[in-house]
Write a protein that holds these residues in place. Sequence first.
Motif, mmCIF file in Angstrom:
data_model
loop_
_atom_site.group_PDB
_atom_site.id
_atom_site.type_symbol
_atom_site.label_atom_id
_atom_site.label_comp_id
_atom_site.label_asym_id
_atom_site.label_seq_id
_atom_site.Cartn_x
_atom_site.Cartn_y
_atom_site.Cartn_z
ATOM 1 N N VAL A 1 0.812 -1.213 0.000
ATOM 2 C CA VAL A 1 0.000 0.000 0.000
ATOM 3 C C VAL A 1 0.849 1.269 0.000
ATOM 4 C CG1 VAL A 1 -1.705 1.328 1.312
ATOM 5 C CG2 VAL A 1 -2.023 -1.130 0.988
ATOM 6 N N PRO A 2 1.877 1.413 0.841
ATOM 7 C CA PRO A 2 2.685 2.647 0.800
ATOM 8 C C PRO A 2 3.305 2.891 -0.577
ATOM 9 C CG PRO A 2 3.125 1.422 2.810
ATOM 10 C CD PRO A 2 2.295 0.536 1.958
ATOM 11 N N LEU B 1 0.585 4.138 -2.903
ATOM 12 C CA LEU B 1 0.219 5.522 -2.609
ATOM 13 C C LEU B 1 1.285 6.506 -3.084
ATOM 14 C CD1 LEU B 1 -1.394 5.210 0.947
ATOM 15 C CD2 LEU B 1 -2.546 5.527 -1.251
ATOM 16 N N ALA C 1 -5.648 0.882 -3.118
ATOM 17 C CA ALA C 1 -5.074 0.930 -1.762
ATOM 18 C C ALA C 1 -6.172 0.878 -0.705
ATOM 19 C CB ALA C 1 -4.236 2.197 -1.604
ATOM 20 N N LEU C 2 -7.260 1.602 -0.939
ATOM 21 C CA LEU C 2 -8.358 1.607 0.028
ATOM 22 C C LEU C 2 -9.069 0.264 0.106
ATOM 23 C CD1 LEU C 2 -9.892 5.135 -0.605
ATOM 24 C CD2 LEU C 2 -8.851 4.322 1.512
ATOM 25 N N GLU D 1 -6.734 -1.478 2.515
ATOM 26 C CA GLU D 1 -6.702 -0.861 3.841
ATOM 27 C C GLU D 1 -7.753 0.247 3.900
ATOM 28 O OE1 GLU D 1 -1.884 -1.459 4.569
ATOM 29 O OE2 GLU D 1 -2.853 0.436 5.088
ATOM 30 N N ASN E 1 -7.038 3.544 5.907
ATOM 31 C CA ASN E 1 -5.761 4.232 5.714
ATOM 32 C C ASN E 1 -5.999 5.734 5.533
ATOM 33 O OD1 ASN E 1 -3.370 5.358 4.280
ATOM 34 N ND2 ASN E 1 -2.658 3.234 4.374
ATOM 35 N N ASP F 1 -3.879 8.223 4.970
ATOM 36 C CA ASP F 1 -3.165 8.838 3.845
ATOM 37 C C ASP F 1 -3.908 8.593 2.529
ATOM 38 O OD1 ASP F 1 0.085 7.985 5.236
ATOM 39 O OD2 ASP F 1 -1.183 9.764 5.523
ATOM 40 N N ALA F 2 -4.435 7.376 2.374
ATOM 41 C CA ALA F 2 -5.170 7.064 1.143
ATOM 42 C C ALA F 2 -6.456 7.874 1.063
ATOM 43 C CB ALA F 2 -5.475 5.566 1.091
ATOM 44 N N GLN F 3 -7.137 8.017 2.203
ATOM 45 C CA GLN F 3 -8.382 8.794 2.212
ATOM 46 C C GLN F 3 -8.112 10.263 1.866
ATOM 47 O OE1 GLN F 3 -9.838 8.016 6.132
ATOM 48 N NE2 GLN F 3 -10.670 5.999 5.610
#
Length: 413
Positions: A21-22, A25, A47-48, A51, A54, A56-58
């Motif tokens: 995921v990181p 992103l 990514a969402l 996770e 998350n 940062d993703a949101q």
Amino acid sequence: MSESPLITSLRTAVEAAPDDVPLRLHLAQLLLDAGHGQDAIAHVAAALQREPGNADAQALMGRAVAPPAAPASYDWKLAENELSEVVPPAFVQSEEAAAPPHPHAHPPLAADGGDSDDGSLWEVETGSIKLADVGGMHEVKERLEAAFLAPMRNPELRKLYGKSLRGGLLMYGPPGCGKTYIARAVAGELGARFMSVSISDVLDMWIGSSERNLRQLFETARRNSPCVLFLDEIDALGARRSQIRHTGMRNTVNQLLTELDGVNGSANEGVFVLAATNHPWDVDTALRRPGRFDRMLLVLPPDQPAREGILHHHLKDRPVAGIDLAKLAKRTDGFSGADLQHLCESGAERALLDSVRTGRARMIEMSDLLGALDHIRPSTGPWFTSARNVAQFANEGGAYDELLAYLKRKKML
């Protein structure tokens, strides 16, 4: 628009590690900065899906769907109007065949006011649900009826056979499978009040305070009899004293044993003690002696009818179309109630993100849930791995025979 070598390299890396995921992103951030908005949204959505919480993703999704220079923003009000006619939704089966309520929903229960005069801090509720409200789980209901409920409902028959009401019931099994809800249903079956307590409600940093809390808890239950007292996380509250010999918790376990013995006295008639744990092998052996928690009940992941009810509960207030609950229930064997809730949340998220990408609100479809199902595994797996070792090699007195039978039936041995 040309693409930088860094973005190209990151694309290759994400394809090789799609669950990182990181990394995904970071690629989405670079794509957004480079003006590739739709491409960035696709990666943030992926990514969402992995996770959902998350942050940062949101935040990145918020930037991607509503950039300052965007020619048009997503019209949420329009989407609400478009979907207003389909909430609540119509499922593929008829209303007559609607699934029953699931064993993890917690409808609001009216707090009982009987304890307000003495200033007690313990919440006493009125049991308003019954076992009939629990979807599926027929074996659990039968065991409860035979071992716990039938003797209490028939005092004359109990007297004839000399059946004692001494002792409590210990429910165990993987997390998220409805043990608390079942305890509430038992209170409703008995027409009793209900008190639910976890370790955080009892433990206190000051010496002697935890023991005093336990004493007050049981006193409140006795004043409000008939009352079902439910002790959650009993493995933490009543841990093996051999493991806590040099801590203050040892005194707390001793106090719990004292209170349980007090419940068995004639002066404490009408207090029924239930407990739940995910790790019964960590419970102090003294708690499982006759007259205490001398009966154990295995609460397994919901069966197919229960899974169908859980899915129905979590989708019934969402805009859905073409959902085959029976097919989903069949494909989610081994899922806990919490897993099924996560599945519905993930499916709804896929539809929402797709609506944001296209600018047109659409229904949650079967493909959304099946797509989410491809990335979700039952959370009960690690529990069964631990439980299998205990059932095979530490099954003293046949305490885990029921668990062994289930493991063999599911070919987990």
